[in-house]
Design a protein around this motif. Structure first.
Motif, PDB file in Angstrom:
ATOM      1  N   GLY A   1       0.803  -1.212   0.000  1.00 39.46           N
ATOM      2  CA  GLY A   1       0.000   0.000   0.000  1.00 39.46           C
ATOM      3  C   GLY A   1       0.838   1.264   0.000  1.00 39.46           C
ATOM      4  N   ASP A   2       0.150   2.371   0.125  1.00 40.02           N
ATOM      5  CA  ASP A   2       0.783   3.687   0.091  1.00 40.02           C
ATOM      6  C   ASP A   2       1.371   3.994   1.468  1.00 40.02           C
ATOM      7  OD1 ASP A   2       1.626   6.191  -0.575  1.00 40.02           O
ATOM      8  OD2 ASP A   2      -0.369   7.100  -0.615  1.00 40.02           O
ATOM      9  N   ARG A   3       2.647   3.680   1.650  1.00 40.21           N
ATOM     10  CA  ARG A   3       3.315   3.850   2.933  1.00 40.21           C
ATOM     11  C   ARG A   3       4.657   4.536   2.764  1.00 40.21           C
ATOM     12  NH1 ARG A   3       1.545   0.666   7.207  1.00 40.21           N
ATOM     13  NH2 ARG A   3      -0.212  -0.707   6.717  1.00 40.21           N
ATOM     14  N   LYS A   4       5.189   5.007   3.879  1.00 38.53           N
ATOM     15  CA  LYS A   4       6.539   5.557   3.878  1.00 38.53           C
ATOM     16  C   LYS A   4       7.553   4.442   3.643  1.00 38.53           C
ATOM     17  CE  LYS A   4       5.419   9.199   7.209  1.00 38.53           C
ATOM     18  NZ  LYS A   4       5.748   9.773   8.550  1.00 38.53           N
ATOM     19  N   ILE A   5       8.727   4.827   3.153  1.00 31.54           N
ATOM     20  CA  ILE A   5       9.769   3.822   2.949  1.00 31.54           C
ATOM     21  C   ILE A   5      10.126   3.157   4.270  1.00 31.54           C
ATOM     22  CG2 ILE A   5      12.189   3.504   2.306  1.00 31.54           C
ATOM     23  CD1 ILE A   5      11.824   5.549   0.142  1.00 31.54           C
ATOM     24  N   VAL A   6      10.372   3.960   5.298  1.00 29.86           N
ATOM     25  CA  VAL A   6      10.655   3.432   6.635  1.00 29.86           C
ATOM     26  C   VAL A   6       9.796   4.192   7.635  1.00 29.86           C
ATOM     27  CG1 VAL A   6      12.403   2.972   8.387  1.00 29.86           C
ATOM     28  CG2 VAL A   6      13.035   2.906   5.970  1.00 29.86           C
ATOM     29  N   ALA A   7       8.902   3.503   8.293  1.00 35.69           N
ATOM     30  CA  ALA A   7       8.044   4.130   9.295  1.00 35.69           C
ATOM     31  C   ALA A   7       8.779   4.199  10.633  1.00 35.69           C
ATOM     32  CB  ALA A   7       6.758   3.335   9.448  1.00 35.69           C
TER      33      ALA A   7
ATOM     34  N   ASP B   1       5.986  -1.580  -1.580  1.00 34.68           N
ATOM     35  CA  ASP B   1       5.552  -1.251  -2.940  1.00 34.68           C
ATOM     36  C   ASP B   1       6.364  -0.090  -3.495  1.00 34.68           C
ATOM     37  OD1 ASP B   1       3.728  -3.244  -2.704  1.00 34.68           O
ATOM     38  OD2 ASP B   1       1.971  -1.951  -2.510  1.00 34.68           O
ATOM     39  N   LEU B   2       6.550   0.931  -2.690  1.00 35.60           N
ATOM     40  CA  LEU B   2       7.309   2.101  -3.124  1.00 35.60           C
ATOM     41  C   LEU B   2       8.778   1.755  -3.344  1.00 35.60           C
ATOM     42  CD1 LEU B   2       7.583   5.095  -3.710  1.00 35.60           C
ATOM     43  CD2 LEU B   2       7.722   5.513  -1.244  1.00 35.60           C
ATOM     44  N   ILE B   3       9.340   0.917  -2.475  1.00 34.25           N
ATOM     45  CA  ILE B   3      10.753   0.561  -2.613  1.00 34.25           C
ATOM     46  C   ILE B   3      10.976  -0.269  -3.873  1.00 34.25           C
ATOM     47  CG2 ILE B   3      12.708  -0.594  -1.543  1.00 34.25           C
ATOM     48  CD1 ILE B   3      11.500  -0.011   1.164  1.00 34.25           C
ATOM     49  N   LYS B   4      10.094  -1.230  -4.143  1.00 32.74           N
ATOM     50  CA  LYS B   4      10.236  -2.035  -5.359  1.00 32.74           C
ATOM     51  C   LYS B   4      10.133  -1.163  -6.601  1.00 32.74           C
ATOM     52  CE  LYS B   4       8.521  -6.387  -3.423  1.00 32.74           C
ATOM     53  NZ  LYS B   4       7.447  -7.415  -3.473  1.00 32.74           N
ATOM     54  N   GLN B   5       9.200  -0.240  -6.581  1.00 32.23           N
ATOM     55  CA  GLN B   5       9.059   0.670  -7.714  1.00 32.23           C
ATOM     56  C   GLN B   5      10.331   1.493  -7.886  1.00 32.23           C
ATOM     57  OE1 GLN B   5       5.743   3.319  -7.326  1.00 32.23           O
ATOM     58  NE2 GLN B   5       6.204   4.436  -9.204  1.00 32.23           N
ATOM     59  N   THR B   6      10.936   1.912  -6.783  1.00 32.73           N
ATOM     60  CA  THR B   6      12.156   2.709  -6.838  1.00 32.73           C
ATOM     61  C   THR B   6      13.323   1.901  -7.404  1.00 32.73           C
ATOM     62  OG1 THR B   6      11.444   4.059  -4.959  1.00 32.73           O
ATOM     63  CG2 THR B   6      13.796   4.054  -5.479  1.00 32.73           C
ATOM     64  N   LEU B   7      13.526   0.702  -6.867  1.00 30.26           N
ATOM     65  CA  LEU B   7      14.675  -0.112  -7.280  1.00 30.26           C
ATOM     66  C   LEU B   7      14.558  -0.581  -8.727  1.00 30.26           C
ATOM     67  CD1 LEU B   7      15.288  -2.275  -4.086  1.00 30.26           C
ATOM     68  CD2 LEU B   7      16.563  -0.274  -4.854  1.00 30.26           C
TER      69      LEU B   7
ATOM     70  N   GLN C   1     -11.397   3.854  -8.264  1.00 23.52           N
ATOM     71  CA  GLN C   1     -10.021   4.047  -7.805  1.00 23.52           C
ATOM     72  C   GLN C   1      -9.185   2.802  -8.080  1.00 23.52           C
ATOM     73  OE1 GLN C   1      -9.650   4.960  -3.676  1.00 23.52           O
ATOM     74  NE2 GLN C   1      -7.433   5.207  -3.747  1.00 23.52           N
ATOM     75  N   TRP C   2      -7.987   3.009  -8.667  1.00 17.43           N
ATOM     76  CA  TRP C   2      -7.091   1.903  -8.997  1.00 17.43           C
ATOM     77  C   TRP C   2      -5.892   1.910  -8.057  1.00 17.43           C
ATOM     78  CZ3 TRP C   2      -8.900  -1.367 -12.611  1.00 17.43           C
ATOM     79  CH2 TRP C   2      -9.875  -0.882 -13.492  1.00 17.43           C
ATOM     80  N   VAL C   3      -5.516   0.726  -7.620  1.00 16.87           N
ATOM     81  CA  VAL C   3      -4.324   0.594  -6.786  1.00 16.87           C
ATOM     82  C   VAL C   3      -3.406  -0.430  -7.421  1.00 16.87           C
ATOM     83  CG1 VAL C   3      -5.474   1.230  -4.632  1.00 16.87           C
ATOM     84  CG2 VAL C   3      -5.419  -1.167  -5.352  1.00 16.87           C
ATOM     85  N   TYR C   4      -2.093  -0.320  -7.138  1.00 12.00           N
ATOM     86  CA  TYR C   4      -1.076  -1.201  -7.708  1.00 12.00           C
ATOM     87  C   TYR C   4      -0.460  -2.041  -6.591  1.00 12.00           C
ATOM     88  CZ  TYR C   4      -1.334   1.894 -11.751  1.00 12.00           C
ATOM     89  OH  TYR C   4      -1.766   2.624 -12.828  1.00 12.00           O
TER      90      TYR C   4
END
Length: 325
Positions: free
Chosen positions: A154-160, A186-192, A234-237
């Motif tokens: 989901g839509d989260r910070k890289i490190v909480a 999810d965000l980290i995988k997208q980044t890497l 609404q679409w989510v990845y």
């Protein structure tokens, strides 16, 4: 008619392509990555697995615990967030027993020789606690170079921010117990995986050693994006593993990146990078030798110690008392 009904609905469109046409359906070509490109990148590299390139100034590790093994990736980081895979190890053994954890301790305490003359050690290791949670908690207790993590979609910070995980018999939080960081995987995988598309070594480029196994490249790119419908329009990845391909190397890379962000990778300025460079730099300059004394020179006689003077008696208004005047 089926195609017209599926327009605007990615899930129904996938069914049309798979069943009616018998063809694979790509949800979003911008988020897919062919692992063969990683192999080509490795073949053009100039360092071996286990070597530290000169640009590496920070080391972090990502640790994934499985039922019969522990996998660990060590990544190096440099200016501009350029990264290098240093090594990926598969440590076989039962994580409920000491042996495999001792192997992990030895790996994480390795001192790597740096081309600038010094040594560099792993600054922080992120250890996943999604499996054998209590075992990971117990093994990490008292190890300041470890951080216990758990990935969340989901839509989260890289490190909480960390939360305390242990309570005493009264139900109160143990403030010196185990801390857990939730990761926005999810965000980290997208980044890497996005950085895997950068064509040439430059800021944020992901370097791979020349002798990296093809299997690693395939498993590093072992996830694909899937579009789902949620809450009306609404679409989510979300990321799902490619069938038949293990993705532990990708998970380890995710954790290693999170550890780097935790210690400040995305906040370092030029002065801080220079400080890190100075820590691994050893100059070849040697101090000038001290000249040997000339034994032919006359040796000066030692000076006689000064004797203390006897204090002089001073007269007072009573000094002449009792004497004749």
């Amino acid at each position: 008619r089926d195609y017209e009904a599926a327009i605007g609905d990615p899930l129904r469109l996938q069914v049309f392509w798979n069943t009616s046409l018998g063809l694979p359906y790509e949800h979003d070509l911008q988020t897919k990555f062919d692992w063969e490109n990683l192999q080509y990148r490795a073949e053009a590299s100039n360092y071996q697995m286990g070597q530290i390139p000169e640009g590496v100034l920070l080391l972090t590790a990502g640790v994934d615990v499985q039922g019969d093994r522990i996998e660990c990736s060590v990544f190096g980081w440099g200016e501009g967030e350029q990264s290098w895979l240093i090594r990926h190890d598969v440590l076989y053994g039962d994580p409920n027993r000491d042996g495999v954890w001792q192997d992990l301790d030895a790996l994480l305490s390795t001192e790597f020789h740096h081309p600038l003359g010094g040594v560099i050690k792993i600054k922080k290791a992120a250890v996943d606690s999604g499996y054998l949670t209590q075992e990971v908690y117990g093994r990490s207790r008292g190890k300041r170079e470890w951080m216990v993590v758990k990935g969340k979609e989901g839509d989260r910070k890289i490190v909480a921010p960390a939360t305390w995980q242990e309570t005493n018999w009264q139900g109160r939080t143990i403030k010196k117990g185990v801390k857990l960081h939730l990761l926005g995987v999810d965000l980290i995988k997208q980044t890497l995986l996005g950085r895997c598309r950068i064509p040439q070594p430059s800021p944020k480029y992901l370097n791979l050693p020349v002798n990296v196994p093809p299997k690693y490249c395939q498993e590093l790119a072992g996830s694909e994006v899937l579009v789902k419908k949620k809450k009306g329009s609404q679409w989510v990845y979300v990321w799902e593993a490619v069938p038949g391909v293990r993705n532990e190397p990708l998970d380890c890379a995710v954790y290693a990146y999170a550890a780097a962000v935790f210690v400040g990778l995305n906040r370092f300025n030029a002065a801080q990078w220079e400080k890190l460079r100075a820590l691994v730099t050893v100059t070849d300059a040697t101090p000038e030798p001290t000249p040997e004394p000339d034994l032919n020179l006359p040796v000066p006689e030692p000076k006689k110690p000064r004797t203390g003077r006897k204090p002089k008696r001073r007269g007072g208004y009573l000094s002449g008392y009792g004497k004749g005047v």
